[in-house]
Scaffold this motif. Sequence first.
Motif, PDB file in Angstrom:
ATOM      1  N   SER A  23       0.827  -1.205   0.000  1.00  0.00           N
ATOM      2  CA  SER A  23       0.000   0.000   0.000  1.00  0.00           C
ATOM      3  C   SER A  23       0.862   1.257   0.000  1.00  0.00           C
ATOM      4  CB  SER A  23      -0.924   0.011   1.220  1.00  0.00           C
ATOM      5  OG  SER A  23      -0.168  -0.024   2.417  1.00  0.00           O
ATOM      6  N   GLU A  38      -4.253   5.393  -1.423  1.00  0.00           N
ATOM      7  CA  GLU A  38      -5.046   4.181  -1.568  1.00  0.00           C
ATOM      8  C   GLU A  38      -6.333   4.388  -0.772  1.00  0.00           C
ATOM      9  OE1 GLU A  38      -3.583   2.018  -3.486  1.00  0.00           O
ATOM     10  OE2 GLU A  38      -1.430   1.959  -3.059  1.00  0.00           O
ATOM     11  N   TYR A  53      -8.243   2.972   1.817  1.00  0.00           N
ATOM     12  CA  TYR A  53      -8.073   1.953   2.852  1.00  0.00           C
ATOM     13  C   TYR A  53      -9.402   1.360   3.307  1.00  0.00           C
ATOM     14  CZ  TYR A  53      -3.073   2.663   3.185  1.00  0.00           C
ATOM     15  OH  TYR A  53      -1.727   2.693   2.900  1.00  0.00           O
ATOM     16  N   LYS A  69      -9.983  -2.803   3.362  1.00  0.00           N
ATOM     17  CA  LYS A  69     -10.480  -3.580   4.507  1.00  0.00           C
ATOM     18  C   LYS A  69     -11.568  -4.565   4.122  1.00  0.00           C
ATOM     19  CE  LYS A  69      -9.534  -0.076   8.043  1.00  0.00           C
ATOM     20  NZ  LYS A  69     -10.175   0.872   9.011  1.00  0.00           N
ATOM     21  N   TRP A  82      -6.819   8.945   3.864  1.00  0.00           N
ATOM     22  CA  TRP A  82      -7.199   8.066   4.962  1.00  0.00           C
ATOM     23  C   TRP A  82      -6.098   8.041   6.015  1.00  0.00           C
ATOM     24  CZ3 TRP A  82      -8.661   7.555   0.026  1.00  0.00           C
ATOM     25  CH2 TRP A  82     -10.008   7.246  -0.240  1.00  0.00           C
ATOM     26  N   GLU A 126      -3.049   5.617   6.098  1.00  0.00           N
ATOM     27  CA  GLU A 126      -1.837   5.697   5.270  1.00  0.00           C
ATOM     28  C   GLU A 126      -0.591   5.451   6.118  1.00  0.00           C
ATOM     29  OE1 GLU A 126      -0.790  10.470   5.307  1.00  0.00           O
ATOM     30  OE2 GLU A 126      -1.854   9.644   3.583  1.00  0.00           O
TER      31      GLU A 126
END
Length: 268
Positions: free
Chosen positions: A64, A68, A70, A74, A155, A158
């Motif tokens: 990652s 991205e 996140y 998940k 997010w 990160e």
Amino acid sequence: MIYITGDTHANFRRFSRKQMPYHLEKGDYMIVCGDFGLLWAKDRTFQYNLKFFEQRTYTTLWVSGNHENYDMIKEYPKELWHGGMARHIVRDKVILLERGQVFEIEGKRFFTFGGAASHDIQGGILDLDDPEFMVKRQRANRSYLPYRVKNISWWEAELPTEEEMKEGKENLEKINYKVDYVITHCVSNRIQDKIEERYYGGGTYGRSYFPDILTGYLEEIEGKLQYQHWFCGHYHMNEEIDMKHTVLYEKIIPLNQYEMKGIFQKQE
């Protein structure tokens, strides 16, 4: 055969048959050093890209980055794969290598740790739940400063959690801190300072990248680690920083050109 490249940001043209500089076959691997961008929004582009990678003959592996989604990540469960925890985004075609894991791939041992601190947020990180969101966004637009929106284009995940960093150390302790290759998105404080000084002019006010909890963690890890070579993305360049560190962006390289016939060297 294993190949490595840098950030793609959901632009996958380099993997097309016309632009790919190498012929990859079934059983080969392409490693992306973060900011892959496949998981960003559930739209038609996402569906198109899923089909694109399903049709590749090889398997794409990635760590990652800071850009991205996140929340989407998940949604894919963790599974044990080649000795470490991973997420199958497209079964056997696109696999996310989790943070702090050790993988055995083609007889080589890889330590992976994705993530990085976003640096393109001079206009701030805005929150849709903030009553002043529209005012702050207009202010950022007028200033022409880049900004991100929480849980839309930025997010907190990160950067790693304490649990992820602890797990990374524990996994390395099991193998006496000895691996063949390290795959990350950013690098340690020391190497990042080298990048700043050489390519961005250095200096407190002219810095593009600053130390953070992850670069500090990687600094600690690197002080104990024995490895052949360290690969990262994030810095949008294709450069050999020194004999043991390579930053990748658009370039694709075969891993075997870095093999040292099993000789391990500790970073001084």
